[in-house]
Motif scaffolding. Structure first.
Motif, PDB file in Angstrom:
ATOM      1  N   TRP C 243       0.834  -1.202   0.000  1.00  0.00           N
ATOM      2  CA  TRP C 243       0.000   0.000   0.000  1.00  0.00           C
ATOM      3  C   TRP C 243       0.869   1.253   0.000  1.00  0.00           C
ATOM      4  O   TRP C 243       0.624   2.208  -0.715  1.00  0.00           O
ATOM      5  N   LYS C 244       1.924   1.167   0.827  1.00  0.00           N
ATOM      6  CA  LYS C 244       2.807   2.317   0.918  1.00  0.00           C
ATOM      7  C   LYS C 244       3.482   2.622  -0.406  1.00  0.00           C
ATOM      8  O   LYS C 244       3.748   3.772  -0.726  1.00  0.00           O
ATOM      9  N   MET C 245       3.734   1.560  -1.161  1.00  0.00           N
ATOM     10  CA  MET C 245       4.436   1.775  -2.423  1.00  0.00           C
ATOM     11  C   MET C 245       3.624   2.646  -3.371  1.00  0.00           C
ATOM     12  O   MET C 245       4.161   3.218  -4.310  1.00  0.00           O
ATOM     13  N   LEU C 246       2.319   2.695  -3.160  1.00  0.00           N
ATOM     14  CA  LEU C 246       1.494   3.468  -4.071  1.00  0.00           C
ATOM     15  C   LEU C 246       1.248   4.877  -3.567  1.00  0.00           C
ATOM     16  O   LEU C 246       0.539   5.641  -4.190  1.00  0.00           O
ATOM     17  N   GLU C 247       1.837   5.182  -2.393  1.00  0.00           N
ATOM     18  CA  GLU C 247       1.628   6.539  -1.881  1.00  0.00           C
ATOM     19  C   GLU C 247       2.450   7.527  -2.687  1.00  0.00           C
ATOM     20  O   GLU C 247       3.464   7.187  -3.266  1.00  0.00           O
ATOM     21  N   LYS C 248       1.992   8.748  -2.652  1.00  0.00           N
ATOM     22  CA  LYS C 248       2.550   9.757  -3.558  1.00  0.00           C
ATOM     23  C   LYS C 248       4.069   9.849  -3.514  1.00  0.00           C
ATOM     24  O   LYS C 248       4.714   9.991  -4.534  1.00  0.00           O
ATOM     25  N   GLU C 249       4.648   9.770  -2.298  1.00  0.00           N
ATOM     26  CA  GLU C 249       6.090   9.981  -2.260  1.00  0.00           C
ATOM     27  C   GLU C 249       6.878   8.801  -2.803  1.00  0.00           C
ATOM     28  O   GLU C 249       8.026   8.917  -3.176  1.00  0.00           O
ATOM     29  N   TYR C 250       6.253   7.647  -2.873  1.00  0.00           N
ATOM     30  CA  TYR C 250       7.030   6.497  -3.315  1.00  0.00           C
ATOM     31  C   TYR C 250       6.662   6.030  -4.713  1.00  0.00           C
ATOM     32  O   TYR C 250       7.374   5.251  -5.317  1.00  0.00           O
ATOM     33  N   ILE C 251       5.511   6.500  -5.196  1.00  0.00           N
ATOM     34  CA  ILE C 251       4.937   5.811  -6.346  1.00  0.00           C
ATOM     35  C   ILE C 251       5.843   5.850  -7.570  1.00  0.00           C
ATOM     36  O   ILE C 251       5.920   4.883  -8.316  1.00  0.00           O
ATOM     37  N   ASP C 252       6.553   6.931  -7.743  1.00  0.00           N
ATOM     38  CA  ASP C 252       7.382   6.979  -8.952  1.00  0.00           C
ATOM     39  C   ASP C 252       8.443   5.909  -8.968  1.00  0.00           C
ATOM     40  O   ASP C 252       8.679   5.257  -9.973  1.00  0.00           O
ATOM     41  N   ASN C 253       9.088   5.727  -7.815  1.00  0.00           N
ATOM     42  CA  ASN C 253      10.157   4.735  -7.796  1.00  0.00           C
ATOM     43  C   ASN C 253       9.660   3.317  -7.637  1.00  0.00           C
ATOM     44  O   ASN C 253      10.319   2.374  -8.009  1.00  0.00           O
ATOM     45  N   TRP C 254       8.523   3.218  -7.042  1.00  0.00           N
ATOM     46  CA  TRP C 254       8.140   1.888  -6.601  1.00  0.00           C
ATOM     47  C   TRP C 254       6.961   1.276  -7.337  1.00  0.00           C
ATOM     48  O   TRP C 254       6.561   0.168  -7.029  1.00  0.00           O
ATOM     49  N   TYR C 255       6.431   1.957  -8.284  1.00  0.00           N
ATOM     50  CA  TYR C 255       5.228   1.439  -8.914  1.00  0.00           C
ATOM     51  C   TYR C 255       5.437   0.075  -9.541  1.00  0.00           C
ATOM     52  O   TYR C 255       4.664  -0.860  -9.346  1.00  0.00           O
ATOM     53  N   THR C 256       6.514  -0.045 -10.283  1.00  0.00           N
ATOM     54  CA  THR C 256       6.748  -1.333 -10.922  1.00  0.00           C
ATOM     55  C   THR C 256       7.109  -2.391  -9.882  1.00  0.00           C
ATOM     56  O   THR C 256       6.791  -3.572 -10.027  1.00  0.00           O
ATOM     57  N   CYS C 257       7.791  -1.943  -8.824  1.00  0.00           N
ATOM     58  CA  CYS C 257       8.092  -2.900  -7.765  1.00  0.00           C
ATOM     59  C   CYS C 257       6.817  -3.364  -7.081  1.00  0.00           C
ATOM     60  O   CYS C 257       6.713  -4.514  -6.641  1.00  0.00           O
ATOM     61  N   PHE C 258       5.864  -2.437  -6.985  1.00  0.00           N
ATOM     62  CA  PHE C 258       4.572  -2.828  -6.437  1.00  0.00           C
ATOM     63  C   PHE C 258       4.009  -3.982  -7.247  1.00  0.00           C
ATOM     64  O   PHE C 258       3.530  -4.985  -6.693  1.00  0.00           O
ATOM     65  N   ALA C 259       4.095  -3.836  -8.558  1.00  0.00           N
ATOM     66  CA  ALA C 259       3.579  -4.913  -9.400  1.00  0.00           C
ATOM     67  C   ALA C 259       4.331  -6.207  -9.130  1.00  0.00           C
ATOM     68  O   ALA C 259       3.737  -7.285  -9.034  1.00  0.00           O
ATOM     69  N   ALA C 260       5.664  -6.073  -8.992  1.00  0.00           N
ATOM     70  CA  ALA C 260       6.465  -7.268  -8.726  1.00  0.00           C
ATOM     71  C   ALA C 260       6.062  -7.901  -7.398  1.00  0.00           C
ATOM     72  O   ALA C 260       5.871  -9.122  -7.298  1.00  0.00           O
TER      73      ALA C 260
END
Lengths: 382, 464, 290
Positions: C243-260
């Motif tokens: 959930w945190k990965m999709l928050e505004k401060e992280y989403i740019d770096n972590w969006y694809t990692c979220f998918a992973a």
């Protein structure tokens, strides 16, 4: 000694429903007792109270002289065969039969000996390693019996064990149970709704209806000396013929039974019994068994409606005025025309007529009023 | 037939804790039983149940100690919920301001409620020990066997197994489900909220909060009614769209002509094998103005290259989107559930209908539908209830957006539950949140009771 | 004459079959599409959550690697371990509670039986986490809201109310004939022995179902976890992490990692769920017998 004494036993469910009223029964050691009656008569409930699966609401139960009302089922030294067999599905036949002994911590070789012995007697040795679902109905039933046998119980309880089998298998198993009874000589308490089973298997039969015991007696006794209308109609195939609206007449010192247009002078034994009771003339229902009717002559007349030729005997369904009369006549005795539509005369011997008081339904001769009031087991009077 | 005399009946009656009552014990018990009302366990000790009696006595002592040490204080603080504020006090030695510990209303409330619950439990236990003393007395008089402690412990594995097995779960349910619930319900009658700065010290306000919510003219009140309306609409659509689509899909897959039934089912089920919150979050990102769906539509030329469909930014679009996505989420589940039921409809019903000349559509309406409704009525009620409380789908998918009224605390797709969450966690209006929770429960309770009672399956009890 | 009519009936049926299969294919694609998209995204090389093209321009395994190596902000391996520990213990506790309650309610008759079942139904009507804040305060008062005790708190939360969900297990026990229990009691078992030697061995399906469902829930719940963990990042569960990965401060770096990450936890859960499917289907019509 494994006698079972039941005194005034009753079962009342929460909510006030009385399933069993006042059962009084003394089962002698090694006797085969059958409880029989229509569905809902309380026979299974009584059996389950003896087993300890139902609480006894009132009265006492003695097994082998010991008061057992509050004793756990496992401590009563009884074994039970259920209608659905209730075999443990996840265990092999061997384990099913060995289960109770394992719980008692009996040594392994003794268990093995007992299980194989029982399997031998019942002819199921080759199934010992199978699971119940790989067996047929008849085989499962034998396993259920084997499981009970292995425990050497004081009392063997059987709850409608043959009801789940088809007709042919039922006859076969009935014979097997008789043979089995001879091999394991112990007390049996057997419940069924089938009167044929009761008559063939029991030393004594207990007939129940609506929670009340109606009669206790040997098969011959309940057949020849039914204490009331219900017993008379329940025992015997085909069902006894009942003639309503008949009268018991007394002329001087002699009793007569008036059945429709026929007047029967009752025989000596009946005369004595009625006299002893001080029986007054009254309305009665007369009962004559189909096997006790003879055709060809007599004051009663009937028209044959259906004629079933069964080989050695013929079943006749006839109509006499408003009465339906069933007659079973051995073919060898047949001298008159009994084809459909034929008119026949029929009669019976007075001593074979059952007389029932119309108001109470009790048999004028066999019903023992005094002992019923004393709450003793209900037997035929003589 | 001779009737058993009254004494004989009584003598034959079972004597155990399940069959005597407390009133009986107080009225007909001997002096030692009546004294057991004050000194728990006395009757048992006097009638040869020493171990058990001592345990009862220990429980009483423990309870009294608890009440004296903190219980009474907790109860005394309940009416006022504390009033001492945290204060700065100049400490000479250390030359700093120290904070004295003021009252914290929330803890006072918690301890108070906990004490009440403990007292209620104690009352229940007290009744049990009283009955036990009476039973011991009766059994002793009769000369029957009196259970020793060892007997009682053995009984726990046998006829009293339920006491052994139900107590641990029940304890946790009490502490982690019932106590918090009662606690929250109490909060609804206070002003524990950021409004008016009542976060540390708050007071009882009676039904004021309820009045506010019901008053349509107040901000909160207006929000309440509109959220309630949408919640009911949502629950209805969510439940029935999933039900019907699931059923139709189940029928399509289950019918005779369809090949590779397992494969089709697998395709649909794979979407619910993925954890719901993952797929919902994915859906949310996909439906953003710059998300995958809009990009795809642009690439396909269906919309202008700088436009995007307002999935979550327009109120009506958002509501429809949420329902549609919920279909995606929920249909695989209903597909599975209903397939099982569908397969249980006796096949000869359909064969008879074929012979009688009914078309497939007629068969659906006259055979399939009534049967399914009958069997699945409890399931429908449960699903409707679940959807009223369906936090995940709304919160994760739309977050309650869009928020059109900035003064309000709820968005256009917020359900009562998500609004509750926002009120409690985000805004810290704990008391209003509690009220919303209570009202949700009331609505559902009434709804379930009515529907269940009136449903055919309840009335006919199995007469399909 | 007869031949013609059977032929056209068959033709109609074939046509219907073809149409329905096409429909099913379309629907199946719609349903599977998001799953495919996530998998694609997890291999996508471009960062950020905005995509200008539908298919990724370049594929990479970096996202997966990053999940396990970049632990500065979001420590995925630690979250995974946390969640695993919590899942195992809460699953054990839940299963014990549910089976005990279901067995007692199904097999034994006692005064509190009906009241208990009614209570469970009523409690189920309250919004699930209405009591969440209250539970937090209670746990705080007992001291379970700091440090590594948070995991214990979460275990208790997930399994505490388990015995209220006895319905399916009870339904299963109800279908086991009571005569078997009676036979066992006559053979000499205490009720506890009946439970352990007879009922449980026969209840493998429902035991597996209970274990699997209670194992899955800590992985997918994020509300309770969020409320109780608050800012203690080292106690986070996987759900909070994603959930945190999709928050505004992280989403740019972590969006694809979220998918992973999503793919990684979806695989075991999907497998478990597919195994459970069988029991799910039978849950409403009466249970599968072993």
């Amino acid at each position: 000694m494994s006698e079972v004494v039941i005194k005034n036993m009753k079962k009342i469910y929460d909510g006030g429903v009385t399933a069993v009223h006042d059962v009084n029964l003394e089962i002698k050691d090694k006797e085969f007792i059958v409880l029989v009656g229509p569905s809902g008569c309380g026979k299974s409930t009584t059996l389950r109270m003896v087993a300890g699966l139902e609480e006894i609401s009132g009265g006492e139960l003695y097994i082998d002289g010991k008061l057992c009302n509050d004793v756990e089922p496992k401590d009563r030294d009884i074994a039970m065969v259920f209608q659905s067999y209730a075999l443990y599905p996840h265990m092999t036949v061997y384990d099913n039969m060995a289960f109770a002994l394992k719980l008692k911590k009996v040594p392994k070789d003794e268990i093995d000996k007992k299980v194989r012995e029982a399997a031998e007697i019942l002819g199921i040795t080759q199934y010992l390693e199978r699971k119940p679902k790989a067996l047929s109905g008849g085989q499962r039933q034998r396993v259920a019996i084997g499981r009970a046998m292995v425990r050497d119980p004081k009392v063997f309880l059987m709850d409608e064990p043959l009801s789940n089998l088809d007709a042919k298998l039922r006859n076969q198993m009935r014979a097997e149970i008789i043979k089995l009874r001879q091999r394991i000589n112990t007390t049996f308490m057997y419940v069924t709704h089938d009167q044929t089973e009761a008559m063939t298997l029991g030393d004594r039969i207990v007939i129940m209806k609506d929670g009340f015991v109606n009669q206790i007696g040997t098969p011959e006794e309940v057949f020849d000396k039914p204490v009331n209308l219900f017993v008379a109609g329940f025992i015997g195939m085909p069902v006894m013929n009942f003639f309503d609206g008949c009268k018991l007449l007394k002329e001087g010192d002699t009793y007569y039974a008036q059945i429709r247009n026929a007047k029967f002078k009752l025989d000596d034994f009946q005369q004595r019994a009625l006299k002893q009771n001080g029986q007054q003339p009254c309305d009665i229902v007369a009962g004559i068994r189909p096997q006790h009717i003879s055709v060809g002559e007599g004051e009663l007349e009937a028209t044959i409606e259906v004629n079933e030729m069964l080989g050695s005997e013929v079943n006749l369904h006839a109509r006499s005025d408003k009465d339906e009369v069933v007659m079973v006549i051995p073919t060898v005795d047949l001298k008159t025309d009994v084809s459909m539509g034929a008119k026949v005369k029929f009669t019976t011997q007075p001593k074979l007529i059952q007389l029932f008081d119309k108001a109470t339904g009790n048999n004028l001769i066999w019903y023992d009023k005094a002992s019923a009031e004393a709450n003793a087991p209900v037997c035929a009077k003589y | 037939m001779k009737q058993l005399s009254r004494e004989a009946e009584l003598a034959a009656r079972r004597v155990d804790v399940g069959h005597v009552t407390c009133m009986e014990a107080l009225r007909s018990g001997g002096p030692e039983t009546k004294a057991s009302a004050f000194v728990m366990g006395l009757g048992n000790i006097l009638h040869k149940q020493v171990g058990k009696g001592l345990i009862f006595l220990a429980a009483e002592v423990a309870y009294i100690a608890f009440m004296v040490l903190s219980g009474f204080h907790n109860l005394a603080m309940l009416p006022s919920l504390g009033s001492v504020e945290q204060q700065e006090v100049w400490n000479e030695e250390l030359q700093v301001f120290l904070y004295t510990k003021g009252d914290q209303s929330i803890l006072i409330l918690l301890y108070g409620v906990a004490t009440i619950l403990v007292t209620l439990m104690m009352f229940w236990i007290w009744r049990g020990t009283l009955k036990s003393a009476y039973v011991a007395e009766l059994l002793d008089k009769r000369g029957s066997h009196i259970n020793t402690l060892a007997d009682d412990l053995r009984g726990l594995l046998n006829e009293n197994l339920y006491r052994l097995l139900m107590t641990p779960p029940m304890f946790f349910i009490l502490v982690l489900t019932i106590l918090p619930l009662v606690f929250m319900i109490c909060m609804a009658f206070t002003n524990y909220s950021k409004i008016g700065d009542h976060l540390v010290l708050f007071d009882w306000v009676g039904l004021d909060n309820f009045m506010t919510l019901f008053d349509g003219s107040s901000v909160l009140g207006g929000t309440f009614w509109s959220v309630l309306g949408w919640t009911l609409v949502w629950a209805f659509f969510a439940t029935f769209t999933n039900y019907f689509f699931g059923m139709i899909l189940a029928i399509l897959i289950n019918r005779k002509g369809t090949r590779a039934k397992g494969f089709w089912r697998f395709c649909f089920v794979i979407s619910c094998a993925v954890p719901m919150f993952v797929s919902l979050l994915i859906m949310r990102t996909m439906l953003q103005p710059e998300g995958a769906v809009n990009v795809l539509l642009r690439n396909l030329g269906l919309i202008a290259s700088d436009a995007s469909l307002p999935f979550f930014t327009n109120a009506t679009w958002a509501r429809v989107t949420v329902i549609v996505i919920n279909i995606w989420v929920g249909v695989p589940y209903t597909l599975l559930q209903l397939t099982g039921v569908l397969q249980n409809i006796p096949g000869d019903l359909y064969e008879a209908a074929d012979v009688d000349g009914a078309t497939k559509v007629q068969q659906f309406f006259k055979i399939t539908l009534p049967y399914m409704f009958y069997v699945t009525t409890p399931y429908l009620i449960a699903t409707f209830t679940g959807n009223v409380n369906n936090f995940n789908v709304i919160y994760l998918l739309s977050g309650g957006d869009p928020v059109t009224n900035l003064a309000s605390t709820a968005g256009e797709t917020d359900l009562l539950v998500t609004w509750l969450y926002k009120l409690t966690i985000d805004k810290q209006y704990y008391n209003i949140g509690a009220v919303v929770g209570i009202l949700t429960f009331v609505i559902l309770a009434i709804g379930s009771l009515l529907t269940y009672r009136n449903s055919k399956s309840y009335k006919e009890e199995g007469g399909f | 004459m007869k031949k013609e009519t059977t032929k056209s009936a068959k033709a109609i049926r074939t046509r219907n079959n073809v149409l329905i299969h096409i429909l099913l294919a379309v629907l199946a694609f719609i349903w599977v599409f998001p799953v495919l998209w996530v998998i694609m995204t997890s291999f996508r090389a471009e960062k950020g959550s905005y995509v200008s093209t539908f298919f990724p321009k370049a594929f990479t395994l970096d996202n997966y690697i990053k999940l396990f190596t970049d632990t500065t902000i979001l420590n995925f391996p630690k979250m995974f371990m946390n969640t695993l520990v919590i899942a195992i213990f809460s699953c054990l506790l839940s299963t014990f509670f549910v089976l005990s309650a279901a067995y007692c309610l199904s097999r034994m008759r006692f005064k509190m039986r009906k009241p208990y079942m009614n209570m469970a139904m009523i409690l189920g009507l309250f919004p699930g986490f209405m009591s969440m804040v209250a539970v937090y305060f209670i746990l705080k008062a007992v001291g379970l809201t700091e440090g590594s005790l948070i995991r214990l708190a979460l275990i208790l939360c997930y399994s505490g109310g388990a015995a209220l969900g006895f319905q399916i297990a009870k339904g299963f026990f109800d279908t086991t004939p009571y005569a078997i229990d009676e036979a066992a009691m006559i053979d000499g078992c205490t009720r506890w022995q009946v439970f352990t030697k007879i009922t449980l061995p026969l209840s493998k399906p429902i035991i597996i179902y209970t274990i699997l469902t209670s194992f899955i829930s800590p992985w997918v719940d994020f509300i309770f976890a969020k409320v109780i963990c608050r800012a203690n990042a080292d106690q986070y569960t996987v759900a909070i992490g994603l959930w945190k990965m999709l928050e505004k401060e992280y989403i740019d770096n972590w969006y694809t990692c979220f998918a992973a990450g999503a793919v990684l936890i979806s695989i075991p859960i999907a497998i478990l769920f597919l195994k459970l499917q069988k029991y799910y289907v039978n849950g409403m019509t009466g249970a599968v017998k072993g």
